[in-house]
Design a protein around this motif. Structure first.
Motif, PDB file in Angstrom:
ATOM      1  N   TYR A   1       0.939  -1.323  -0.066  1.00 55.64           N
ATOM      2  CA  TYR A   1       0.165   0.148   0.066  1.00 55.64           C
ATOM      3  C   TYR A   1       0.980   1.209   0.074  1.00 55.64           C
TER       4      TYR A   1
ATOM      5  N   LEU B   1      -0.467   4.253  -2.108  1.00 52.34           N
ATOM      6  CA  LEU B   1      -1.469   4.822  -1.558  1.00 52.34           C
ATOM      7  C   LEU B   1      -1.297   5.821  -0.441  1.00 52.34           C
TER       8      LEU B   1
ATOM      9  N   VAL C   1      -4.314   3.716   5.706  1.00 52.00           N
ATOM     10  CA  VAL C   1      -5.194   3.065   4.505  1.00 52.00           C
ATOM     11  C   VAL C   1      -5.606   1.772   5.003  1.00 52.00           C
ATOM     12  N   HIS C   2      -4.941   0.896   5.730  1.00 46.83           N
ATOM     13  CA  HIS C   2      -5.216  -0.400   6.110  1.00 46.83           C
ATOM     14  C   HIS C   2      -6.376  -0.507   7.281  1.00 46.83           C
ATOM     15  N   SER C   3      -7.557  -1.102   6.994  1.00 43.51           N
ATOM     16  CA  SER C   3      -8.490  -0.994   8.038  1.00 43.51           C
ATOM     17  C   SER C   3      -8.097  -1.572   9.369  1.00 43.51           C
TER      18      SER C   3
ATOM     19  N   ASN D   1      -8.836   7.010   4.215  1.00 39.39           N
ATOM     20  CA  ASN D   1      -8.818   5.772   3.500  1.00 39.39           C
ATOM     21  C   ASN D   1      -9.534   4.526   4.032  1.00 39.39           C
ATOM     22  N   ALA D   2      -9.056   3.980   4.971  1.00 36.58           N
ATOM     23  CA  ALA D   2      -9.492   2.657   5.476  1.00 36.58           C
ATOM     24  C   ALA D   2     -10.979   2.764   5.943  1.00 36.58           C
ATOM     25  N   GLY D   3     -11.468   1.567   5.146  1.00 36.08           N
ATOM     26  CA  GLY D   3     -12.858   1.584   5.172  1.00 36.08           C
ATOM     27  C   GLY D   3     -13.746   0.729   6.117  1.00 36.08           C
TER      28      GLY D   3
ATOM     29  N   PHE E   1     -14.774   6.057   2.639  1.00 39.45           N
ATOM     30  CA  PHE E   1     -15.814   5.278   2.281  1.00 39.45           C
ATOM     31  C   PHE E   1     -15.921   4.368   3.322  1.00 39.45           C
TER      32      PHE E   1
ATOM     33  N   ASN F   1     -16.199   0.222   3.749  1.00 35.23           N
ATOM     34  CA  ASN F   1     -15.834  -1.084   2.992  1.00 35.23           C
ATOM     35  C   ASN F   1     -17.008  -1.638   2.092  1.00 35.23           C
TER      36      ASN F   1
ATOM     37  N   TYR G   1      -9.169  -9.997   5.422  1.00 34.29           N
ATOM     38  CA  TYR G   1      -9.176  -8.917   6.632  1.00 34.29           C
ATOM     39  C   TYR G   1     -10.401  -7.910   6.332  1.00 34.29           C
TER      40      TYR G   1
ATOM     41  N   ALA H   1     -11.199  -4.980   5.063  1.00 36.50           N
ATOM     42  CA  ALA H   1     -11.555  -4.338   3.977  1.00 36.50           C
ATOM     43  C   ALA H   1     -12.232  -5.459   2.977  1.00 36.50           C
TER      44      ALA H   1
ATOM     45  N   PHE I   1     -11.846  -7.947  -3.842  1.00 35.56           N
ATOM     46  CA  PHE I   1     -11.335  -6.673  -3.353  1.00 35.56           C
ATOM     47  C   PHE I   1      -9.608  -6.894  -3.375  1.00 35.56           C
TER      48      PHE I   1
ATOM     49  N   ALA J   1      -6.024  -4.073  -3.825  1.00 35.39           N
ATOM     50  CA  ALA J   1      -5.738  -2.828  -3.994  1.00 35.39           C
ATOM     51  C   ALA J   1      -4.237  -2.482  -4.212  1.00 35.39           C
TER      52      ALA J   1
HETATM   53  C1  BEZ Z   1      -8.684  -1.098   3.890  1.00 39.20           C
HETATM   54  O1  BEZ Z   1      -7.849  -1.640   4.245  1.00 39.20           O
HETATM   55  O2  BEZ Z   1      -9.424  -0.452   4.145  1.00 39.20           O
HETATM   56  C2  BEZ Z   1      -8.320  -0.610   2.518  1.00 39.20           C
HETATM   57  C3  BEZ Z   1      -7.114  -0.718   1.872  1.00 39.20           C
HETATM   58  C4  BEZ Z   1      -6.940  -0.256   0.502  1.00 39.20           C
HETATM   59  C5  BEZ Z   1      -8.073   0.226  -0.279  1.00 39.20           C
HETATM   60  C6  BEZ Z   1      -9.157   0.370   0.306  1.00 39.20           C
HETATM   61  C7  BEZ Z   1      -9.651  -0.056   1.681  1.00 39.20           C
END
Ligand code: BEZ
Length: 403
Positions: free
Chosen positions: A56, A59, A117-119, A140-142, A160, A162, A188, A190, A240, A242
């Motif tokens: 990531y 990102l 970034v990572h949920s 980012n993290a959803g 957003f 997830n 995981y 996301a 999913f 990324a």
């Molecule tokens: C997430 O871990 O939430 C995620 C990571 C990359 C893109 C979108 C969501």
């Protein structure tokens, strides 16, 4: 009376006009300096906790670039205060996240946490933010829970949940009369929540998910799953992935020859910020997301031009979310003139902010998640071209949020 003539000041004191003028000027200067001192506020400390290495990394860099761009466009200030950044590479590792976030809050005394970034990392950050009442903006993290059971007045998200892109694609595939689907993702929050969203909408529309597959994050050994997909022959495959993993998956899917027989669709992260590396393998892929490269609105056009000028590369959805994280912070901080102690006013201003986002305008739910249009996009050349709105104004359920 001429200023050089002697004048009477007060009761019996005499001094020359020049001296009196000098003293008055000095007093004035002191007063101005005093006011400036009273008004001068320390730099606002912003902790950027994002991935700068690993799958990531790109990102995290996009978010950072665009966050800083928005601040620069605001004369380098937030609520009148200059900025001091504290930057941590979280490596998308949830195990290291509590320690990383605690250092930013307790050692560096940041006023605001921005990440991640990572949920799994963001969930750990939310816990630290709640425990210490630190303002957190998630760019980012959803993780659904973040604006669900873990919601708090000090936690905001500009990206957003997830489930949002998954729900939209499930609906689109059901409308296209696909009957069977196989799903594949990293195991995981996301991935599983994205797949849950897809499944819920796809099955509500008459389809059936015949197999759900997952591999550990961030593994990219996809071959066994591709073999199974070929054997199952579903009408569609929903995934999913990324970042670096998405690049490899799309290439592997095409190389296995599956692209010609079984349509591959996904949450838009599958093709966002990745098209240069995916090349021909990505052409024609359909995805759903709250952003598309060619959105023709004045803010998106200006944002894309400014980002390109500053960083010599095209922005992606992560950049948009980072930009909006800074815009949200600026809106809140301007309302309190930089005084973070006015927390209730700050939160209110953020909750009601009308952001001019490159994705188009969006509002926040009570639990601080965007309510937004989810676009249907198709890869054409180097662009995620918007070909329709999959779901208009998609909101997010409270999921146990008590605010
Ligand atoms: C997430 O871990 O939430 C995620 C990571 C990359 C893109 C979108 C969501």
């Amino acid at each position: 009376m001429d200023q050089d003539q002697t004048r009477r000041v007060g009761h019996g004191w005499r001094m020359t006009g020049t001296l009196a003028a000098a003293l008055l000027a000095a007093a004035g200067l002191l007063q101005v300096a005093g006011q400036a001192q009273a008004q001068a506020q320390p730099k606002l400390k912003i902790g950027l906790m994002l991935p700068y290495t690993g799958t990531y990394a790109a990102l995290g860099n996009s978010i950072t670039n665009a966050f800083k761009l928005a601040i620069e466009e605001n004369a380098g200030k937030v609520g009148g205060r200059e900025i001091e950044y504290f930057v941590v590479d979280d490596e998308s590792d949830p195990a290291k996240a509590p320690d990383n976030a605690n250092k930013l809050v307790k050692r560096d005394n940041v006023d605001v946490l921005v990440g991640s970034v990572h949920s799994g990392v963001a969930l750990a950050m939310a816990k630290v933010a709640r425990d210490n009442n630190t303002l957190l903006i998630d760019p980012n993290a959803g993780a659904n829970e973040l604006t669900g059971a873990l919601c708090a007045p000090n936690i905001f998200r500009t990206s957003f949940s997830n489930s949002q892109p998954g729900i939209a694609m499930g609906q689109v595939m059901a409308e296209q009369k696909k009957k069977t689907a196989v799903t594949l993702t990293w195991n995981y929050a996301a991935g599983t929540e994205s797949v849950d969203g897809f499944k819920e909408a796809f099955e509500a529309g008459g389809g059936k998910v015949i197999k759900e597959m997952a591999l550990p994050f961030p593994q990219v050994e996809f071959q066994p799953y591709l073999t199974e997909i070929a054997a199952l022959k579903p009408d569609v495959v929903y995934v999913f992935f990324a970042g670096g993993g998405a690049v490899k998956f799309v290439k592997d899917y095409a190389a296995a020859g599956l692209g010609k027989t079984i349509p591959l669709v996904g949450a838009g992260f599958l093709t966002d910020g990745t098209l240069e590396a995916q090349g021909d393998a990505a052409q024609g892929l359909l995805t759903t997301l709250h952003y598309g490269d060619g959105l023709n609105n004045p803010k998106n056009n200006a944002f894309r031009a400014a980002y390109m000028k500053a960083y010599k590369t095209e922005p992606d959805v992560y950049a948009v979310q980072g930009y909006d994280a800074a815009q949200l912070l600026i809106a809140g901080m301007n309302a309190v003139k930089g005084d973070t102690a006015k927390r209730a006013e700050l939160v209110k201003a953020m909750e009601t902010a009308k952001l001019d986002s490159p994705r188009g305008p969006f509002a926040l739910t009570r639990s601080h998640n965007p309510i937004q249009d989810i676009y249907l996009r198709k890869v054409e050349g180097k662009e995620n071209k918007v070909i329709g709105v999959a779901v208009k104004n998609l909101t997010d359920p409270p999921r146990g949020c008590k605010l």
